[in-house]
Design a protein around this motif. Structure first.
Motif, mmCIF file in Angstrom:
data_model
loop_
_atom_site.group_PDB
_atom_site.id
_atom_site.type_symbol
_atom_site.label_atom_id
_atom_site.label_comp_id
_atom_site.label_asym_id
_atom_site.label_seq_id
_atom_site.Cartn_x
_atom_site.Cartn_y
_atom_site.Cartn_z
ATOM 1 N N UNK A 130 1.606 -58.851 -22.562
ATOM 2 C CA UNK A 130 2.324 -59.888 -21.809
ATOM 3 C C UNK A 130 1.103 -60.841 -21.656
ATOM 4 N N UNK A 131 1.136 -62.242 -22.326
ATOM 5 C CA UNK A 131 0.079 -63.145 -22.351
ATOM 6 C C UNK A 131 0.622 -64.599 -22.039
ATOM 7 N N UNK A 132 0.087 -65.070 -21.198
ATOM 8 C CA UNK A 132 0.283 -66.557 -21.004
ATOM 9 C C UNK A 132 -1.230 -67.153 -20.969
ATOM 10 N N UNK A 133 -1.461 -67.640 -22.021
ATOM 11 C CA UNK A 133 -2.720 -68.372 -22.115
ATOM 12 C C UNK A 133 -2.976 -68.767 -23.545
ATOM 13 N N UNK A 134 -4.209 -68.490 -24.058
ATOM 14 C CA UNK A 134 -4.918 -68.642 -25.151
ATOM 15 C C UNK A 134 -5.730 -67.404 -25.877
ATOM 16 N N UNK A 135 -5.932 -67.146 -27.141
ATOM 17 C CA UNK A 135 -6.718 -66.217 -27.449
ATOM 18 C C UNK A 135 -7.299 -66.582 -28.814
ATOM 19 N N UNK A 136 -8.622 -66.074 -29.181
ATOM 20 C CA UNK A 136 -9.209 -66.187 -30.409
ATOM 21 C C UNK A 136 -9.562 -64.541 -30.799
ATOM 22 N N UNK A 137 -8.955 -64.089 -32.009
ATOM 23 C CA UNK A 137 -9.150 -62.689 -32.479
ATOM 24 C C UNK A 137 -9.570 -63.030 -33.934
ATOM 25 N N UNK A 138 -10.882 -62.364 -33.900
ATOM 26 C CA UNK A 138 -11.234 -62.409 -35.223
ATOM 27 C C UNK A 138 -10.761 -61.481 -36.420
ATOM 28 N N UNK A 139 -10.190 -60.245 -35.925
ATOM 29 C CA UNK A 139 -9.660 -59.434 -36.608
ATOM 30 C C UNK A 139 -8.175 -59.553 -36.519
ATOM 31 N N UNK A 140 -7.667 -58.210 -36.172
ATOM 32 C CA UNK A 140 -6.076 -57.768 -36.407
ATOM 33 C C UNK A 140 -5.645 -57.852 -34.744
ATOM 34 N N UNK A 141 -4.603 -58.357 -34.344
ATOM 35 C CA UNK A 141 -3.877 -58.358 -33.116
ATOM 36 C C UNK A 141 -2.812 -57.510 -33.432
ATOM 37 N N UNK A 142 -2.668 -56.354 -33.167
ATOM 38 C CA UNK A 142 -1.908 -55.411 -33.327
ATOM 39 C C UNK A 142 -1.233 -54.703 -31.859
ATOM 40 N N UNK A 143 0.147 -55.069 -31.809
ATOM 41 C CA UNK A 143 0.836 -54.761 -30.501
ATOM 42 C C UNK A 143 2.322 -54.229 -30.924
ATOM 43 N N UNK A 144 2.621 -53.044 -30.124
ATOM 44 C CA UNK A 144 3.946 -52.692 -30.299
ATOM 45 C C UNK A 144 4.993 -53.621 -29.906
ATOM 46 N N UNK A 145 4.657 -54.301 -28.638
ATOM 47 C CA UNK A 145 5.401 -55.202 -28.024
ATOM 48 C C UNK A 145 4.475 -56.441 -27.626
ATOM 49 N N UNK A 146 4.535 -57.731 -28.169
ATOM 50 C CA UNK A 146 4.085 -58.931 -27.923
ATOM 51 C C UNK A 146 4.942 -59.954 -27.433
#
Length: 223
Positions: free
Chosen positions: A110-126
């Motif tokens: 549960x994200x409110x903001x920003x992100x920088x992911x160099x690889x995989x973002x893996x989430x059951x629920x996003x």
């Protein structure tokens, strides 16, 4: 800094050696020298870790930078965190900015903001609300929802100046809803592409809906 009965408490400025602890509480500015493992980790302020950090319960109000990986059962962040070695959490609630050179793996995001992911973002629920420019190499999961919102109270935590937008190479899941997203491929069972999307190819097995402002180069229904 005090350390007793396997607990660490830092108030003001201080340093602590890595190791195994029950509770770690920081109010102020702290440097952790080496890998740290604990049951509970709470920081109000700033924290630097010369290694990785593992905690069953992690709370951060402020900023943290890790040279290694971050692992937690329950992670709640208000502020900014960088973990060069990747992030893994069972549940993750973010109000701010997340950065890693590796992968981010979680059952529920549960994200409110920003992100920088160099690889995989893996989430059951996003469930993601974009308040700043965000990037991931690839995104995978079961249910993925990306929307754009604006909220002034979160702006001080962001280092970037770009408009709220998500950029990824591939996004794959069962149920996908996207806004203001640029991707080469979006692949899923049920896909809805909202306003501001620019997708090179959309592949779906059950349904595909697109907003009038969404740009999609190619549609493909898979068997």
């Amino acid at each position: 800094m005090t350390s007793e009965r396997g607990n660490v408490k830092i108030t003001g400025m201080g340093t602590a050696s890595g190791g195994d602890f029950g509770s770690v509480r920081i109010t102020g500015e702290a440097m952790i020298q080496g890998e740290m493992r604990c049951e509970r980790f709470a920081c109000i302020g700033t924290c630097s870790v010369e290694g990785g950090l593992s905690a069953k319960r992690l709370r951060l109000l402020g900023e943290a930078a890790l040279e290694g990986a971050l692992t937690a059962d329950d992670l709640r962040l208000t502020g900014r965190i960088e973990a060069k070695g990747g992030i893994r959490a069972r549940t993750m609630v973010v109000r701010g900015e997340v950065s890693t050179e590796g992968d981010l793996e979680t059952d529920r995001l549960n994200a409110r903001g920003a992100f920088d992911i160099g690889g995989l973002l893996n989430a059951g629920q996003a469930d993601i609300r974009l308040y700043g420019s965000s990037r991931a190499q690839d995104i995978g999961g079961g249910t993925i929802s990306v929307r754009r919102r604006g909220f002034r109270a979160l702006k001080p935590w962001f280092t970037g100046s770009g408009a709220p937008e998500l950029v990824a190479q591939t996004i794959e899941g069962d149920d996908i809803y996207l806004e203001h997203t640029r991707a080469d491929v979006v692949r899923g069972k049920r896909i809805e592409l909202g306003p501001g999307c620019r997708i090179r190819r959309a592949e779906y097995t059950e349904s595909l809906r697109t907003h009038k402002s969404a740009e999609v180069g190619e549609f493909r229904k898979e068997p």
